[in-house]
Write an enzyme that holds these catalytic residues in place. Structure first.
Site, PDB file in Angstrom:
ATOM      1  N   GLN A  42     -11.413  35.148  80.529  1.00  0.00           N
ATOM      2  CA  GLN A  42     -11.080  36.261  81.419  1.00  0.00           C
ATOM      3  C   GLN A  42     -12.079  37.407  81.228  1.00  0.00           C
ATOM      4  O   GLN A  42     -12.352  37.833  80.101  1.00  0.00           O
ATOM      5  CB  GLN A  42      -9.652  36.741  81.108  1.00  0.00           C
ATOM      6  CG  GLN A  42      -9.127  37.798  82.044  1.00  0.00           C
ATOM      7  CD  GLN A  42      -8.833  37.274  83.445  1.00  0.00           C
ATOM      8  OE1 GLN A  42      -8.350  36.155  83.625  1.00  0.00           O
ATOM      9  NE2 GLN A  42      -9.139  38.080  84.450  1.00  0.00           N
ATOM     10  N   LYS A  65      -1.655  33.183  85.711  1.00  0.00           N
ATOM     11  CA  LYS A  65      -2.341  31.882  85.775  1.00  0.00           C
ATOM     12  C   LYS A  65      -1.529  30.826  85.019  1.00  0.00           C
ATOM     13  O   LYS A  65      -1.345  29.701  85.498  1.00  0.00           O
ATOM     14  CB  LYS A  65      -3.764  32.006  85.206  1.00  0.00           C
ATOM     15  CG  LYS A  65      -4.689  32.769  86.152  1.00  0.00           C
ATOM     16  CD  LYS A  65      -6.008  33.188  85.530  1.00  0.00           C
ATOM     17  CE  LYS A  65      -6.765  34.101  86.503  1.00  0.00           C
ATOM     18  NZ  LYS A  65      -7.985  34.700  85.951  1.00  0.00           N
ATOM     19  N   ASP A  78     -13.987  28.658  87.077  1.00  0.00           N
ATOM     20  CA  ASP A  78     -14.258  29.966  87.710  1.00  0.00           C
ATOM     21  C   ASP A  78     -15.528  29.910  88.568  1.00  0.00           C
ATOM     22  O   ASP A  78     -15.795  30.825  89.338  1.00  0.00           O
ATOM     23  CB  ASP A  78     -14.457  31.044  86.618  1.00  0.00           C
ATOM     24  CG  ASP A  78     -13.303  32.031  86.570  1.00  0.00           C
ATOM     25  OD1 ASP A  78     -12.486  32.033  87.512  1.00  0.00           O
ATOM     26  OD2 ASP A  78     -13.231  32.797  85.586  1.00  0.00           O
TER      27      ASP A  78
END
Ligand code: NDP
Length: 296
Positions: free
Chosen positions: A97, A53, A120
């Site tokens: 994450q 990322k 997200d």
């Protein structure tokens, strides 16, 4: 029939070209889009995802911030970092994450992310907007699948989409996206899962079959209708002594057999995989545009 391949690399390159233009426009207007990723613990796969990322942010000329915290981090320490990122004007979007260590409540973490920075699309506010058909952000993996269908010219309107798997990250939002009104959606959607009786009776009806269960080569050719479009989200590492690493990645679909029956199919690796980061970048650019007062 041998199916045409739908490759995430090709589709994502197309989207990255569009994003680069939007990023340039933002920079010209004085805003550098910024993404932060928070990683708690030592999960090796998570470290790989987080690194990728960051690399993609840099490749696109965006600001990237990676915060790595030890496994023993307390929930309060993590929430304090989230509060800082919520307040940081240089960070337009960020994510924590998953999976998190067991002593941290993932829901509390997800709920602490400011909805306008929730790239997200896990916060209940954004999940609700997506479900209501007024999305701000789109959940990355299912939105990536939708882009693969649209950009490969797959007609979805009126088609029967069968989604195998009902996770909050893939299956449920995938179904929600495909049942919305509008182009690239407007499908009739069936969701099947581990409690479904005679699952193959449903998958055989699918014009478009999306599989996200995490079971290597679970979907066999007899479970697929002739000419179906098959999207394999599954990513499973299996042992393979013939491979230099001793293992390799396979999907949830028996690719070699199903490609002879399907009209289009995504391989693993190389199929859906690259789309998730791509859509995360798209969400970050969108967040930066909103922060800069430029609407897209
Ligand atoms: P989860 O484990 O969260 O969910 C799996 C789902 O599959 C559950 O709904 C479960 O049903 C269902 N399921 C499991 N076994 C069966 C079975 N035998 N028959 C029918 N349904 C079954 O997984 P995720 O959704 O997070 O991920 C699914 C796969 O996609 C994984 O391989 C993951 O690695 C991959 N993935 C890939 C991404 C990418 O390529 N970018 C991104 C995200 C995920 P139930 O609810 O009844 O338990």
């Amino acid at each position: 029939m041998t199916a045409k391949l739908i490759l995430g690399k090709d589709v994502s390159e197309e989207i990255y070209a569009e994003l680069r233009q939007r990023i340039e426009a933002l920079k010209a207007a004085g805003t550098l889009p910024g993404l932060a990723v928070v990683l708690v613990g030592d999960d090796p796969a998570s470290h790989v995802y987080v690194r990728k990322k960051g690399e993609m942010c840099e490749a696109l000329g965006m600001r990237s911030k990676t915060i790595i915290m030890p496994e023993a981090t307390t929930q309060d320490e993590l929430l304090a970092v989230i509060a800082d990122l919520n307040a940081d004007p240089e960070i337009h979007g960020f994510l924590v994450q998953l999976p998190l260590p067991h002593h941290i409540d993932a829901d509390a973490v997800i709920n602490a992310v400011a909805p306008e920075k929730d790239v997200d699309c896990f916060h209940p506010y954004n999940v609700g907007r997506m479900l209501a058909g007024i999305p701000d952000f789109m959940p990355a993996t299912p939105a990536g699948v939708q882009q693969m269908l649209i950009r490969s010219g797959v007609e979805t309107v009126g088609k029967h989409v069968v989604v195998v798997g009902r996770s909050n990250i893939v299956g449920k939002p995938m179904a929600a996206i495909m049942m919305q009104r509008g182009a690239g959606a407007d499908a009739t959607v069936t969701v099947v899962h581990s409690k479904t009786e005679d699952l193959a009776a449903y998958t055989r009806q699918a014009d478009i079959l999306v599989v996200a269960i995490g079971r290597p080569r679970f979907v066999t050719a007899d479970m697929v209708k002739d000419g179906a479009v098959v999207i394999d989200v599954g990513t499973n590492r299996i042992e393979d002594p013939t491979h230099p690493k001793g293992s390799r990645l396979v999907g949830d679909v028996d690719f070699d057999a199903v490609k002879e029956k399907a009209s289009m199919i995504t391989p693993v690796p190389g199929g859906v995989g690259p789309m998730t980061i791509c859509m995360l970048m798209a969400n970050t650019v969108h967040a930066a545009e909103k922060a800069a007062g430029v609407s897209q």
